[in-house]
Design a protein around this motif. Sequence first.
Motif, PDB file in Angstrom:
ATOM      1  N   PHE A  10     -25.244   3.794  29.300  1.00 40.96           N
ATOM      2  CA  PHE A  10     -26.006   4.968  28.861  1.00 40.96           C
ATOM      3  C   PHE A  10     -25.771   5.254  27.380  1.00 40.96           C
ATOM      4  CE2 PHE A  10     -25.785   5.945  33.460  1.00 40.96           C
ATOM      5  CZ  PHE A  10     -27.150   6.047  33.691  1.00 40.96           C
ATOM      6  N   MET A  11     -26.866   5.461  26.679  1.00 39.45           N
ATOM      7  CA  MET A  11     -26.818   5.925  25.300  1.00 39.45           C
ATOM      8  C   MET A  11     -26.206   7.324  25.284  1.00 39.45           C
ATOM      9  SD  MET A  11     -30.208   6.363  22.947  1.00 39.45           S
ATOM     10  CE  MET A  11     -30.077   6.883  21.231  1.00 39.45           C
ATOM     11  N   GLU A  12     -25.364   7.594  24.298  1.00 37.42           N
ATOM     12  CA  GLU A  12     -24.722   8.907  24.199  1.00 37.42           C
ATOM     13  C   GLU A  12     -25.286   9.698  23.019  1.00 37.42           C
ATOM     14  OE1 GLU A  12     -20.521   8.245  24.016  1.00 37.42           O
ATOM     15  OE2 GLU A  12     -20.423   7.483  26.068  1.00 37.42           O
ATOM     16  N   ASN A  13     -25.045  10.987  23.035  1.00 39.32           N
ATOM     17  CA  ASN A  13     -25.474  11.823  21.920  1.00 39.32           C
ATOM     18  C   ASN A  13     -24.855  11.347  20.610  1.00 39.32           C
ATOM     19  OD1 ASN A  13     -27.136  13.462  23.372  1.00 39.32           O
ATOM     20  ND2 ASN A  13     -25.804  15.260  23.371  1.00 39.32           N
ATOM     21  N   SER A  14     -25.550  11.594  19.519  1.00 35.97           N
ATOM     22  CA  SER A  14     -25.087  11.310  18.148  1.00 35.97           C
ATOM     23  C   SER A  14     -25.006   9.829  17.816  1.00 35.97           C
ATOM     24  CB  SER A  14     -23.716  11.951  17.858  1.00 35.97           C
ATOM     25  OG  SER A  14     -23.779  13.338  18.092  1.00 35.97           O
ATOM     26  N   GLU A  15     -25.573   8.967  18.633  1.00 36.71           N
ATOM     27  CA  GLU A  15     -25.599   7.553  18.268  1.00 36.71           C
ATOM     28  C   GLU A  15     -27.026   7.030  18.352  1.00 36.71           C
ATOM     29  OE1 GLU A  15     -22.935   5.406  20.897  1.00 36.71           O
ATOM     30  OE2 GLU A  15     -24.187   5.724  22.652  1.00 36.71           O
ATOM     31  N   THR A  16     -27.275   5.901  17.657  1.00 34.95           N
ATOM     32  CA  THR A  16     -28.570   5.233  17.749  1.00 34.95           C
ATOM     33  C   THR A  16     -28.551   4.292  18.959  1.00 34.95           C
ATOM     34  OG1 THR A  16     -27.950   3.326  16.405  1.00 34.95           O
ATOM     35  CG2 THR A  16     -28.728   5.284  15.222  1.00 34.95           C
ATOM     36  N   ILE A  17     -29.742   3.808  19.338  1.00 37.55           N
ATOM     37  CA  ILE A  17     -29.796   2.866  20.463  1.00 37.55           C
ATOM     38  C   ILE A  17     -28.993   1.614  20.120  1.00 37.55           C
ATOM     39  CG2 ILE A  17     -31.331   1.833  22.189  1.00 37.55           C
ATOM     40  CD1 ILE A  17     -33.672   3.165  20.696  1.00 37.55           C
ATOM     41  N   GLU A  18     -29.138   1.149  18.868  1.00 38.37           N
ATOM     42  CA  GLU A  18     -28.412  -0.050  18.455  1.00 38.37           C
ATOM     43  C   GLU A  18     -26.895   0.181  18.525  1.00 38.37           C
ATOM     44  OE1 GLU A  18     -30.956   1.440  16.920  1.00 38.37           O
ATOM     45  OE2 GLU A  18     -32.038   0.060  15.587  1.00 38.37           O
ATOM     46  N   GLN A  19     -26.447   1.343  18.045  1.00 37.39           N
ATOM     47  CA  GLN A  19     -25.007   1.651  18.112  1.00 37.39           C
ATOM     48  C   GLN A  19     -24.530   1.700  19.558  1.00 37.39           C
ATOM     49  OE1 GLN A  19     -25.099   5.308  15.893  1.00 37.39           O
ATOM     50  NE2 GLN A  19     -24.593   4.318  13.941  1.00 37.39           N
ATOM     51  N   ALA A  20     -25.363   2.246  20.434  1.00 33.97           N
ATOM     52  CA  ALA A  20     -24.997   2.309  21.852  1.00 33.97           C
ATOM     53  C   ALA A  20     -24.858   0.899  22.433  1.00 33.97           C
ATOM     54  CB  ALA A  20     -26.039   3.103  22.629  1.00 33.97           C
ATOM     55  N   ALA A  21     -25.793   0.006  22.084  1.00 29.67           N
ATOM     56  CA  ALA A  21     -25.725  -1.379  22.589  1.00 29.67           C
ATOM     57  C   ALA A  21     -24.471  -2.083  22.060  1.00 29.67           C
ATOM     58  CB  ALA A  21     -26.986  -2.141  22.179  1.00 29.67           C
ATOM     59  N   MET A  22     -24.147  -1.861  20.781  1.00 29.08           N
ATOM     60  CA  MET A  22     -22.947  -2.488  20.210  1.00 29.08           C
ATOM     61  C   MET A  22     -21.677  -1.922  20.842  1.00 29.08           C
ATOM     62  SD  MET A  22     -23.878  -3.076  16.157  1.00 29.08           S
ATOM     63  CE  MET A  22     -24.393  -1.389  15.798  1.00 29.08           C
ATOM     64  N   ARG A  23     -21.670  -0.602  21.050  1.00 32.90           N
ATOM     65  CA  ARG A  23     -20.504   0.041  21.670  1.00 32.90           C
ATOM     66  C   ARG A  23     -20.280  -0.481  23.081  1.00 32.90           C
ATOM     67  NH1 ARG A  23     -20.688   3.701  25.146  1.00 32.90           N
ATOM     68  NH2 ARG A  23     -22.738   4.519  24.575  1.00 32.90           N
ATOM     69  N   GLU A  24     -21.355  -0.551  23.879  1.00 31.99           N
ATOM     70  CA  GLU A  24     -21.229  -1.038  25.255  1.00 31.99           C
ATOM     71  C   GLU A  24     -20.747  -2.488  25.281  1.00 31.99           C
ATOM     72  OE1 GLU A  24     -21.404   0.422  28.135  1.00 31.99           O
ATOM     73  OE2 GLU A  24     -22.049   2.403  27.486  1.00 31.99           O
ATOM     74  N   THR A  25     -21.222  -3.294  24.335  1.00 31.17           N
ATOM     75  CA  THR A  25     -20.803  -4.700  24.279  1.00 31.17           C
ATOM     76  C   THR A  25     -19.311  -4.802  23.971  1.00 31.17           C
ATOM     77  OG1 THR A  25     -23.015  -5.280  23.500  1.00 31.17           O
ATOM     78  CG2 THR A  25     -21.294  -6.942  23.228  1.00 31.17           C
ATOM     79  N   TYR A  26     -18.834  -3.912  23.106  1.00 35.11           N
ATOM     80  CA  TYR A  26     -17.408  -3.927  22.793  1.00 35.11           C
ATOM     81  C   TYR A  26     -16.588  -3.399  23.976  1.00 35.11           C
ATOM     82  CZ  TYR A  26     -13.088  -3.827  20.230  1.00 35.11           C
ATOM     83  OH  TYR A  26     -11.798  -4.075  19.839  1.00 35.11           O
ATOM     84  N   GLU A  27     -17.075  -2.346  24.617  1.00 32.65           N
ATOM     85  CA  GLU A  27     -16.332  -1.760  25.746  1.00 32.65           C
ATOM     86  C   GLU A  27     -16.266  -2.725  26.941  1.00 32.65           C
ATOM     87  OE1 GLU A  27     -17.482   2.942  24.895  1.00 32.65           O
ATOM     88  OE2 GLU A  27     -18.126   1.990  26.757  1.00 32.65           O
ATOM     89  N   GLU A  28     -17.362  -3.418  27.191  1.00 35.82           N
ATOM     90  CA  GLU A  28     -17.442  -4.243  28.402  1.00 35.82           C
ATOM     91  C   GLU A  28     -16.981  -5.675  28.174  1.00 35.82           C
ATOM     92  OE1 GLU A  28     -21.414  -3.859  29.948  1.00 35.82           O
ATOM     93  OE2 GLU A  28     -21.019  -1.822  30.652  1.00 35.82           O
ATOM     94  N   ALA A  29     -17.131  -6.169  26.936  1.00 35.92           N
ATOM     95  CA  ALA A  29     -16.830  -7.582  26.700  1.00 35.92           C
ATOM     96  C   ALA A  29     -15.954  -7.803  25.466  1.00 35.92           C
ATOM     97  CB  ALA A  29     -18.130  -8.373  26.544  1.00 35.92           C
ATOM     98  N   CYS A  30     -15.402  -6.728  24.910  1.00 36.66           N
ATOM     99  CA  CYS A  30     -14.525  -6.833  23.730  1.00 36.66           C
ATOM    100  C   CYS A  30     -15.155  -7.699  22.640  1.00 36.66           C
ATOM    101  CB  CYS A  30     -13.144  -7.382  24.095  1.00 36.66           C
ATOM    102  SG  CYS A  30     -12.282  -6.412  25.335  1.00 36.66           S
ATOM    103  N   ALA A  31     -16.465  -7.674  22.549  1.00 36.37           N
ATOM    104  CA  ALA A  31     -17.178  -8.543  21.612  1.00 36.37           C
ATOM    105  C   ALA A  31     -17.885  -7.704  20.553  1.00 36.37           C
ATOM    106  CB  ALA A  31     -18.207  -9.388  22.363  1.00 36.37           C
ATOM    107  N   ARG A  32     -17.711  -8.122  19.308  1.00 39.48           N
ATOM    108  CA  ARG A  32     -18.420  -7.464  18.205  1.00 39.48           C
ATOM    109  C   ARG A  32     -19.728  -8.203  17.976  1.00 39.48           C
ATOM    110  NH1 ARG A  32     -16.579  -6.748  13.191  1.00 39.48           N
ATOM    111  NH2 ARG A  32     -15.666  -8.832  13.133  1.00 39.48           N
TER     112      ARG A  32
END
Lengths: 179, 179
Positions: free
Chosen positions: B71-93
């Motif tokens: 889920f996209m969170e407040n105060s972030e862009t869709i792209e930032q949300a996708a990058m954040r989820e990728t880091y949280e779930e797969a430790c990948a930048r």
Amino acid sequence: MKFCSQCASPVAIRIPDGDTKERHIFEASGQMHDQNPKSIASCIPQCPVPNQLYHPHVEHNTGHSTIPAGFMENSETIEQAAMRETYEEACARVEISGLYAIFNIPHVNQVYMIFRAELLDGEFAPGIESLETALFSETEIPWSDIAFPVVIQTLQRFFADRPGDHFPPFVDTISSIKR
Amino acid sequence: MKFCSQCASPVAIRIPDGDTKERHIFEASGQMHDQNPKSIASCIPQCPVPNQLYHPHVEHNTGHSTIPAGFMENSETIEQAAMRETYEEACARVEISGLYAIFNIPHVNQVYMIFRAELLDGEFAPGIESLETALFSETEIPWSDIAFPVVIQTLQRFFADRPGDHFPPFVDTISSIKR
């Protein structure tokens, strides 16, 4: 958010263990309640009549011009939301041609999605939320009167793309409401 | 929603005068509380190594494979949300390459937005929400194990688009969760 919308118990704002951001936490259960951005669905209704390709309206609230747009609701698609808003604001029935623009507006927690659309029967009139509706050619558009930067940017791009009849969708971020 | 999240007063569900749909209404003030769909941000992380173009992970909750998403969170862009989820779930930048797919999923009130992305340093590992992470070539992808129809459809299209190196964004609607 101060209270749980399901049980009315108090909600606190704090950083959970192992997290980095402040979250809304239900004190009773310790569970988090996510705060998520809202989607706005919009379209550029085009009229098949030459030189009448843009269909803005004037909103009650602001007195400024814009294209049809509003919050997407549950149980509908983005396209259905854009068609519904166009009917509510401009009494116009449209068919969606394609996705054109997505804007992140993170400082107001919104995602603005704009489609290209065709007026189905050429009819339009002010809806309950509008003072006026009108069709404008590119040279007639009241640029200084348009309410939202995302609409100005999208229409400028639309008219730049139009000679080639190629409208590739784009994603952009608006970081300020200043014009 | 049963209570107002600001004042804890009861909320009723009824069709307001002049409206056509059931709405959540604050009994105290008569005001409506909109119910809006949530956006899910996702990406297909590609690795520059030949034949390793897809980077799924296995989720704790389901035991199925998928690509990073959340889920996209407040105060972030869709792209930032996708990058954040990728880091949280797969430790990948990752770096976002472009928007690729938007799915309306109206029966669960979600909009699923999937980007193409590049792994920045080739590193990845299971995040706190994942059991495993792995890179797969097209022939290695465990199609029958992928959790979500939107992911299957997007990856199939991705591999069909890849020979031409042209990935036009598309919008589609999923009307059922059945596979």
